[in-house]
Design a protein around this motif. Structure first.
Motif, PDB file in Angstrom:
ATOM      1  N   MET A 110      -4.263  -8.468  -3.567  1.00  0.00           N
ATOM      2  CA  MET A 110      -4.404  -8.485  -2.818  1.00  0.00           C
ATOM      3  C   MET A 110      -5.821  -6.866  -2.226  1.00  0.00           C
ATOM      4  O   MET A 110      -6.465  -7.244  -2.874  1.00  0.00           O
ATOM      5  N   ARG A 111      -5.860  -7.083  -0.825  1.00  0.00           N
ATOM      6  CA  ARG A 111      -6.768  -6.338  -0.057  1.00  0.00           C
ATOM      7  C   ARG A 111      -7.069  -4.741  -0.717  1.00  0.00           C
ATOM      8  O   ARG A 111      -6.142  -4.058  -0.012  1.00  0.00           O
ATOM      9  N   GLU A 112      -8.144  -4.248  -0.688  1.00  0.00           N
ATOM     10  CA  GLU A 112      -8.063  -2.272  -1.335  1.00  0.00           C
ATOM     11  C   GLU A 112      -8.223  -2.189   0.156  1.00  0.00           C
ATOM     12  O   GLU A 112      -9.414  -2.351   1.035  1.00  0.00           O
ATOM     13  N   VAL A 113      -7.465  -1.305   0.660  1.00  0.00           N
ATOM     14  CA  VAL A 113      -7.684  -0.313   1.891  1.00  0.00           C
ATOM     15  C   VAL A 113      -7.972   1.108   1.749  1.00  0.00           C
ATOM     16  O   VAL A 113      -7.273   1.790   0.428  1.00  0.00           O
ATOM     17  N   THR A 114      -7.966   2.015   2.573  1.00  0.00           N
ATOM     18  CA  THR A 114      -7.963   2.849   2.918  1.00  0.00           C
ATOM     19  C   THR A 114      -6.896   3.621   3.765  1.00  0.00           C
ATOM     20  O   THR A 114      -7.401   3.283   5.281  1.00  0.00           O
TER      21      THR A 114
ATOM     22  N   GLY B 287       0.819   0.220  -8.580  1.00  0.00           N
ATOM     23  CA  GLY B 287       1.453  -1.136  -8.422  1.00  0.00           C
ATOM     24  C   GLY B 287       2.857  -0.571  -7.217  1.00  0.00           C
ATOM     25  O   GLY B 287       4.007  -1.184  -7.256  1.00  0.00           O
ATOM     26  N   GLY B 288       3.162   1.266  -7.860  1.00  0.00           N
ATOM     27  CA  GLY B 288       4.147   1.493  -6.881  1.00  0.00           C
ATOM     28  C   GLY B 288       4.336   1.442  -4.853  1.00  0.00           C
ATOM     29  O   GLY B 288       3.414   1.540  -4.598  1.00  0.00           O
ATOM     30  N   ALA B 289       5.658   0.970  -4.990  1.00  0.00           N
ATOM     31  CA  ALA B 289       5.699   0.250  -3.388  1.00  0.00           C
ATOM     32  C   ALA B 289       6.027   2.087  -2.289  1.00  0.00           C
ATOM     33  O   ALA B 289       5.813   2.547  -2.927  1.00  0.00           O
ATOM     34  N   ILE B 290       4.509   1.518  -1.638  1.00  0.00           N
ATOM     35  CA  ILE B 290       4.389   2.249  -0.059  1.00  0.00           C
ATOM     36  C   ILE B 290       5.191   1.929   0.759  1.00  0.00           C
ATOM     37  O   ILE B 290       4.809   0.483   1.278  1.00  0.00           O
ATOM     38  N   HIS B 291       5.991   2.244   1.842  1.00  0.00           N
ATOM     39  CA  HIS B 291       6.302   1.917   2.480  1.00  0.00           C
ATOM     40  C   HIS B 291       5.601   2.215   3.929  1.00  0.00           C
ATOM     41  O   HIS B 291       4.755   2.002   4.249  1.00  0.00           O
ATOM     42  N   ASP B 292       5.619   0.932   5.089  1.00  0.00           N
ATOM     43  CA  ASP B 292       4.817   0.934   5.845  1.00  0.00           C
ATOM     44  C   ASP B 292       5.381  -0.115   6.913  1.00  0.00           C
ATOM     45  O   ASP B 292       7.009   0.186   7.189  1.00  0.00           O
ATOM     46  N   HIS B 293       4.985  -1.089   7.399  1.00  0.00           N
ATOM     47  CA  HIS B 293       5.231  -1.014   9.293  1.00  0.00           C
ATOM     48  C   HIS B 293       5.996  -0.063   9.811  1.00  0.00           C
ATOM     49  O   HIS B 293       7.170  -0.897  10.706  1.00  0.00           O
ATOM     50  N   PHE B 294       5.202   0.295  10.179  1.00  0.00           N
ATOM     51  CA  PHE B 294       5.738   1.926  11.175  1.00  0.00           C
ATOM     52  C   PHE B 294       5.775   1.318  12.171  1.00  0.00           C
ATOM     53  O   PHE B 294       4.539   0.841  12.648  1.00  0.00           O
TER      54      PHE B 294
ATOM     55  N   VAL C  17      -4.941  11.128   2.456  1.00  0.00           N
ATOM     56  CA  VAL C  17      -6.184   9.677   2.910  1.00  0.00           C
ATOM     57  C   VAL C  17      -5.923   9.599   1.372  1.00  0.00           C
ATOM     58  O   VAL C  17      -6.798  10.059   0.466  1.00  0.00           O
ATOM     59  N   GLU C  18      -5.332   8.227   0.761  1.00  0.00           N
ATOM     60  CA  GLU C  18      -5.758   7.397  -0.234  1.00  0.00           C
ATOM     61  C   GLU C  18      -5.829   5.748  -0.432  1.00  0.00           C
ATOM     62  O   GLU C  18      -6.412   5.380   0.187  1.00  0.00           O
ATOM     63  N   ARG C  19      -6.601   5.194  -2.300  1.00  0.00           N
ATOM     64  CA  ARG C  19      -6.289   4.414  -2.194  1.00  0.00           C
ATOM     65  C   ARG C  19      -5.506   3.253  -1.972  1.00  0.00           C
ATOM     66  O   ARG C  19      -4.550   3.685  -3.010  1.00  0.00           O
ATOM     67  N   LEU C  20      -4.960   2.281  -1.323  1.00  0.00           N
ATOM     68  CA  LEU C  20      -4.052   1.901  -1.205  1.00  0.00           C
ATOM     69  C   LEU C  20      -4.424  -0.115  -1.842  1.00  0.00           C
ATOM     70  O   LEU C  20      -5.852  -0.156  -1.202  1.00  0.00           O
ATOM     71  N   PHE C  21      -3.259  -0.448  -1.593  1.00  0.00           N
ATOM     72  CA  PHE C  21      -3.593  -2.757  -2.200  1.00  0.00           C
ATOM     73  C   PHE C  21      -2.683  -2.725  -0.879  1.00  0.00           C
ATOM     74  O   PHE C  21      -1.650  -2.519  -0.804  1.00  0.00           O
ATOM     75  N   LEU C  22      -3.233  -3.505  -0.028  1.00  0.00           N
ATOM     76  CA  LEU C  22      -2.888  -4.504   0.994  1.00  0.00           C
ATOM     77  C   LEU C  22      -2.049  -6.243   1.086  1.00  0.00           C
ATOM     78  O   LEU C  22      -3.373  -6.635   0.129  1.00  0.00           O
ATOM     79  N   ASP C  23      -1.052  -6.240   0.729  1.00  0.00           N
ATOM     80  CA  ASP C  23      -0.370  -7.969   0.745  1.00  0.00           C
ATOM     81  C   ASP C  23      -1.919  -8.838   1.587  1.00  0.00           C
ATOM     82  O   ASP C  23      -2.368  -8.607   2.635  1.00  0.00           O
TER      83      ASP C  23
ATOM     84  N   CYS D  74       0.787  -0.931  -1.842  1.00  0.00           N
ATOM     85  CA  CYS D  74       1.239  -0.396  -3.057  1.00  0.00           C
ATOM     86  C   CYS D  74       0.331   0.092  -3.000  1.00  0.00           C
ATOM     87  O   CYS D  74      -1.015   0.351  -2.729  1.00  0.00           O
ATOM     88  N   GLU D  75       0.271   1.401  -3.936  1.00  0.00           N
ATOM     89  CA  GLU D  75      -0.729   2.041  -5.088  1.00  0.00           C
ATOM     90  C   GLU D  75      -1.505   1.523  -6.511  1.00  0.00           C
ATOM     91  O   GLU D  75      -1.074   0.325  -6.054  1.00  0.00           O
ATOM     92  N   ALA D  76      -2.689   1.578  -6.212  1.00  0.00           N
ATOM     93  CA  ALA D  76      -2.990   0.776  -7.558  1.00  0.00           C
ATOM     94  C   ALA D  76      -2.779   0.704  -9.124  1.00  0.00           C
ATOM     95  O   ALA D  76      -2.212   0.157  -9.196  1.00  0.00           O
TER      96      ALA D  76
END
Length: 372
Positions: A1-5, A129-136, A18-24, A125-127
């Motif tokens: 996964m790619r790290e994103v801000t 592994g918790g899911a974050i909603h997206d595709h807004f 503003v957080e550090r998250l991870f993207l498929d 997702c968070e570091a």
């Protein structure tokens, strides 16, 4: 996964965090976009404040512009290095989509406000592994990268100012498209917009392009009214000081051919309807909370042959309309850059506050340089 801000909303009313998250990685029909800049729209605040039923926590942002970094194996529309604007999402297989009515897709609400892909999956997702909603709106572009279906990316010229273009994906195309595509404002006609924010002022510029000769803006913020005159309004009305219905009817000698309501306030919608001429059309683009109702004089509408139409995303076919707006801007005929003020991602809450107070008409969150 790619790290994103990215900026997330975790509770009703915010704030953005503003957080550090991870993207498929991209699926076969998806593209990974390095986001250069993202416009902030009223609809982001609608979602933040839960006026629409949007799941939390979520990454918002739906006026993104950036550079394609990776493409899925079945993507044919764009390739790595292309400059793109991100727009709304549609399913492509329902009856309205099949007949070309993309903005009235039967699945528009879940695809744009459901916080997930069409199959219900998320990509963020968070570091831990918790899911974050997206595709807004199919993108969630308040972050350094966005994962987007190829359907809702629009290629734009490399020499266009990419950091400016994101708002063309929603707010600007909503106002301009309402005038050009939905209302079909005609040369020599009269047009009045009730609301002088980004959508209303985009409508003013489009009405000028369309050839309307009487263009009226009703708003309560003096600086917006002054800018409206600079952008092409022939008349402005401060509705705190003057009855806007009486003013429009006097200016147009009986009523406007076309009106647009962009404030989302039922009482302002009534004004926009009452200000119409015989046979006039009122377009609704303002977004109040779900369930809000409005009233009008039925006999006034019926006996005068007035029309009231709802308009989503300016009834735009983005792959055609957004490049057209870019070309109009390049020619100096659609100067939407006059609406804009830039902020960093760390200033996103200030951007939201400035937008809601009317200090900034169209905030843009700048995330990266545009070089491919």
């Amino acid at each position: 996964m790619r790290e994103v801000t990215a900026a997330t909303i975790r509770q009703k009313g915010g704030p953005f965090q503003v957080e550090r998250l991870f993207l498929d990685e991209p699926r076969p029909d998806e593209v990974l976009v390095r986001v250069v800049a993202t416009g902030m729209c009223h609809t982001d605040m609608v979602a933040r404040d839960q006026l629409y039923d949007v799941p939390l926590p979520i990454v918002l942002g739906h006026e993104g512009a950036g550079v394609i970094e990776e493409v899925g194996e079945s993507v044919k529309k764009v390739r790595a290095g292309d400059h793109v604007v991100l727009t709304y999402m549609w399913c492509g297989h329902c009856k309205p989509c099949l007949r070309g009515d993309l903005t009235y897709c039967e699945n528009f609400y879940p695809l744009n406000f459901g916080g997930a892909r069409e199959d219900g999956s998320t990509a963020t997702c968070e570091a831990g592994g918790g899911a974050i909603h997206d595709h807004f709106f199919g993108q969630s572009s308040f972050g350094t990268y966005a994962l987007v279906h190829e359907r809702n990316v629009v290629k734009v010229p490399h020499d266009a100012p990419l950091e400016l273009l994101g708002p063309l994906g929603c707010g600007i195309q909503t106002g301009a498209g309402a005038v050009i595509n939905a209302l079909k404002v005609t040369p020599g006609s009269s047009f009045a917009t009730f609301g002088g924010g980004a959508v209303g002022l985009s409508a003013v510029m489009a009405a000028r392009v369309a050839g309307a000769t009487t263009i009226i803006v009703s708003d309560v913020v003096p600086s917006r009214l002054e800018l409206a005159k600079e952008l092409g309004a022939t008349h402005v009305v401060n509705s705190r000081q003057t009855d806007p219905v009486a003013a429009v009817r006097e200016i147009t000698d009986g009523g406007a051919d076309f009106t647009l309501e962009s404030s989302g306030r039922p009482e302002v919608l009534r004004q926009a309807i009452d200000a119409l001429s015989i046979g006039g059309t009122c377009g609704i683009v303002g977004a109040p909370a779900l369930g809000i109702e409005a009233s009008f004089d039925v006999n006034d509408v019926m006996t005068a042959g007035k029309r009231i139409i709802g308009i989503i995303e300016g009834e735009s076919k983005p792959d055609l309309f957004i490049p057209a707006l870019v070309e109009l801007y390049t020619q100096g005929r659609f100067p939407f850059d006059k609406l804009v003020r830039f902020y960093t991602l760390e200033q996103i809450n200030q951007a939201a506050e400035d937008s809601e107070k009317g200090v900034t008409i169209k905030p843009i969150i700048r995330l990266a340089a545009s070089q491919a």
